[in-house]
Structure formats: C-alpha cells, structure tokens
Scaffold this motif. Structure first.
Motif, mmCIF file in Angstrom:
data_model
loop_
_atom_site.group_PDB
_atom_site.id
_atom_site.type_symbol
_atom_site.label_atom_id
_atom_site.label_comp_id
_atom_site.label_asym_id
_atom_site.label_seq_id
_atom_site.Cartn_x
_atom_site.Cartn_y
_atom_site.Cartn_z
ATOM 1 N N PRO A 16 0.614 -1.276 0.012
ATOM 2 C CA PRO A 16 0.112 -0.169 -0.183
ATOM 3 C C PRO A 16 0.884 0.805 0.391
ATOM 4 C CG PRO A 16 -1.145 -1.620 2.029
ATOM 5 C CD PRO A 16 0.637 -1.717 1.166
ATOM 6 N N PRO A 17 0.158 2.200 -0.684
ATOM 7 C CA PRO A 17 0.714 3.656 -1.061
ATOM 8 C C PRO A 17 1.307 3.827 0.592
ATOM 9 C CG PRO A 17 -0.942 3.711 -1.839
ATOM 10 C CD PRO A 17 -0.238 2.650 -2.004
ATOM 11 N N ALA A 18 1.802 5.475 0.873
ATOM 12 C CA ALA A 18 1.871 5.467 2.347
ATOM 13 C C ALA A 18 0.736 6.018 2.511
ATOM 14 C CB ALA A 18 3.331 6.942 1.972
ATOM 15 N N ASP A 19 -0.559 7.256 1.858
ATOM 16 C CA ASP A 19 -1.715 7.021 1.920
ATOM 17 C C ASP A 19 -2.633 6.550 1.772
ATOM 18 O OD1 ASP A 19 -1.618 7.171 -0.236
ATOM 19 O OD2 ASP A 19 -2.210 9.211 -1.598
ATOM 20 N N CYS A 20 -2.165 5.064 2.325
ATOM 21 C CA CYS A 20 -3.856 4.284 1.882
ATOM 22 C C CYS A 20 -4.141 4.168 3.353
ATOM 23 C CB CYS A 20 -2.549 2.922 1.259
ATOM 24 S SG CYS A 20 -4.000 1.757 1.540
ATOM 25 N N VAL A 21 -5.484 4.411 3.205
ATOM 26 C CA VAL A 21 -6.030 4.607 4.329
ATOM 27 C C VAL A 21 -6.581 3.717 4.770
ATOM 28 C CG1 VAL A 21 -6.680 7.097 4.818
ATOM 29 C CG2 VAL A 21 -8.012 5.483 3.171
ATOM 30 N N SER A 22 -6.813 2.285 3.897
ATOM 31 C CA SER A 22 -6.858 0.437 4.485
ATOM 32 C C SER A 22 -6.207 0.140 3.656
ATOM 33 C CB SER A 22 -9.118 0.863 3.464
ATOM 34 O OG SER A 22 -8.888 -0.859 4.261
ATOM 35 N N PRO A 23 -5.038 -0.546 4.231
ATOM 36 C CA PRO A 23 -3.861 -1.801 3.682
ATOM 37 C C PRO A 23 -4.699 -2.907 3.682
ATOM 38 C CG PRO A 23 -2.606 -0.238 5.346
ATOM 39 C CD PRO A 23 -4.474 -0.097 6.031
ATOM 40 N N LEU A 24 -5.657 -3.098 4.120
ATOM 41 C CA LEU A 24 -6.115 -4.735 3.839
ATOM 42 C C LEU A 24 -7.086 -4.330 2.620
ATOM 43 C CD1 LEU A 24 -6.943 -7.574 4.356
ATOM 44 C CD2 LEU A 24 -9.061 -6.313 5.901
ATOM 45 N N ILE A 25 -7.347 -3.512 1.975
ATOM 46 C CA ILE A 25 -8.632 -3.239 0.858
ATOM 47 C C ILE A 25 -7.640 -3.384 0.011
ATOM 48 C CG2 ILE A 25 -10.032 -2.064 -0.707
ATOM 49 C CD1 ILE A 25 -12.285 -1.582 1.817
ATOM 50 N N TRP A 26 -6.481 -2.268 0.230
ATOM 51 C CA TRP A 26 -5.024 -2.573 -0.982
ATOM 52 C C TRP A 26 -5.013 -3.642 -1.229
ATOM 53 C CZ3 TRP A 26 -3.039 1.477 -4.330
ATOM 54 C CH2 TRP A 26 -2.451 1.313 -4.602
ATOM 55 N N ARG A 27 -5.217 -4.529 -0.305
ATOM 56 C CA ARG A 27 -3.773 -5.018 -0.264
ATOM 57 C C ARG A 27 -4.843 -6.618 -1.336
ATOM 58 N NH1 ARG A 27 1.103 -6.309 1.892
ATOM 59 N NH2 ARG A 27 1.660 -4.476 3.290
ATOM 60 N N LEU A 28 -6.041 -7.063 -1.091
ATOM 61 C CA LEU A 28 -7.024 -7.388 -1.806
ATOM 62 C C LEU A 28 -7.793 -7.161 -3.079
ATOM 63 C CD1 LEU A 28 -9.686 -7.668 1.454
ATOM 64 C CD2 LEU A 28 -8.215 -10.056 0.481
ATOM 65 N N ALA A 29 -7.377 -6.061 -3.266
ATOM 66 C CA ALA A 29 -7.819 -5.101 -5.057
ATOM 67 C C ALA A 29 -6.638 -6.243 -5.476
ATOM 68 C CB ALA A 29 -7.934 -3.916 -4.833
ATOM 69 N N ARG A 30 -5.350 -5.124 -4.978
ATOM 70 C CA ARG A 30 -4.056 -4.962 -5.340
ATOM 71 C C ARG A 30 -3.989 -6.925 -6.176
ATOM 72 N NH1 ARG A 30 -0.866 -6.552 -8.540
ATOM 73 N NH2 ARG A 30 1.013 -5.316 -9.275
ATOM 74 N N ARG A 31 -4.643 -8.147 -5.530
ATOM 75 C CA ARG A 31 -4.521 -9.286 -5.328
ATOM 76 C C ARG A 31 -5.700 -9.585 -6.522
ATOM 77 N NH1 ARG A 31 -2.408 -14.504 -4.462
ATOM 78 N NH2 ARG A 31 -2.805 -15.241 -6.026
ATOM 79 N N LEU A 32 -6.936 -9.034 -6.286
ATOM 80 C CA LEU A 32 -7.370 -9.374 -8.071
ATOM 81 C C LEU A 32 -6.522 -9.037 -9.096
ATOM 82 C CD1 LEU A 32 -10.455 -9.834 -7.906
ATOM 83 C CD2 LEU A 32 -11.657 -7.902 -7.131
ATOM 84 N N TYR A 33 -6.386 -7.203 -8.916
ATOM 85 C CA TYR A 33 -5.907 -6.988 -10.043
ATOM 86 C C TYR A 33 -5.055 -7.505 -10.647
ATOM 87 C CZ TYR A 33 -3.153 -3.343 -12.792
ATOM 88 O OH TYR A 33 -2.594 -2.461 -13.307
ATOM 89 N N ALA A 34 -4.091 -8.216 -9.972
ATOM 90 C CA ALA A 34 -3.051 -9.281 -10.594
ATOM 91 C C ALA A 34 -3.863 -10.566 -10.931
ATOM 92 C CB ALA A 34 -2.223 -9.694 -9.258
ATOM 93 N N ASP A 35 -4.458 -10.672 -10.874
ATOM 94 C CA ASP A 35 -5.190 -11.728 -11.204
ATOM 95 C C ASP A 35 -6.148 -11.782 -12.527
ATOM 96 O OD1 ASP A 35 -4.400 -13.662 -9.190
ATOM 97 O OD2 ASP A 35 -6.141 -13.093 -8.577
ATOM 98 N N HIS A 36 -6.554 -10.460 -12.885
ATOM 99 C CA HIS A 36 -7.618 -10.082 -13.876
ATOM 100 C C HIS A 36 -6.461 -8.928 -14.664
ATOM 101 C CE1 HIS A 36 -11.192 -12.378 -12.485
ATOM 102 N NE2 HIS A 36 -10.309 -12.276 -11.271
ATOM 103 N N GLN A 37 -5.819 -9.709 -15.389
ATOM 104 C CA GLN A 37 -5.486 -9.183 -16.926
ATOM 105 C C GLN A 37 -5.080 -9.563 -17.589
ATOM 106 O OE1 GLN A 37 -1.945 -6.526 -16.220
ATOM 107 N NE2 GLN A 37 -3.454 -6.549 -13.991
#
Ligand code: ZN
Length: 85
Positions: A16-37
């Motif tokens: 998550p970037p420094a200004d991220c307010v919800s690291p868990l949502i970031w990590r879940l969304a980032r994984r979903l992003y990687a899986d759907h290229q």
C-alpha cells in the motif's frame, strides 16, 4: 464513487502507498488486479469467455484500489444522517 486511480500505465505497487487508509482493502484489490489482467487479445485471462473488458473482477479491483486511498464519502454511515450502526 471514487474514480479509478491513474498509475500512468504502470502496475500499482503491491505494498500500500503511504497515503493508503485501508491497507487490507489495498492488498485484496491489488491481488484481484493481478489475477485479472488482459491477455494478448485484450480479454481477461481468467474470465474467458468474457463479454467485456475490464471484466467485473477487474472493475472491482480498480474500485478497491481507489477506495483504499480515497474512501467513499457518501456511504451508508453518512447517508443516514450520522447514525452509526
Ligand atoms: Zn477477469
């Protein structure tokens, strides 16, 4: 609803970037992003046969990345006149 983040054509960072307010949502969304290229033909590699691209999962990933950094301001806790559940 927040607009999708613009990464300038780059892949969003895994951490998550420094200004991220919800690291868990970031990590879940980032994984979903990687899986759907998109594949070489432009369609999602995981959602074949697909109707559209970005697929629904990729749209959710983009939304999740945006919300993790800029939370939605008009959620149910705001729309119900300040009552917290
Ligand atoms: Zn997909």
């Amino acid at each position: 609803m927040p607009e999708p983040l613009d990464f300038g054509g780059q892949t969003p960072p895994i951490d998550p970037p420094a200004d991220c307010v919800s690291p868990l949502i970031w990590r879940l969304a980032r994984r979903l992003y990687a899986d759907h290229q998109p594949g070489p033909d432009g369609w999602c590699l995981n959602c074949r046969p697909a109707i559209v691209y970005p697929c629904v999962a990729r749209q959710l990933a983009d939304f999740g990345l945006a919300v993790a950094v800029r939370p939605a301001t008009a959620g149910p806790h705001v729309a119900n006149k300040g009552h917290h559940w």
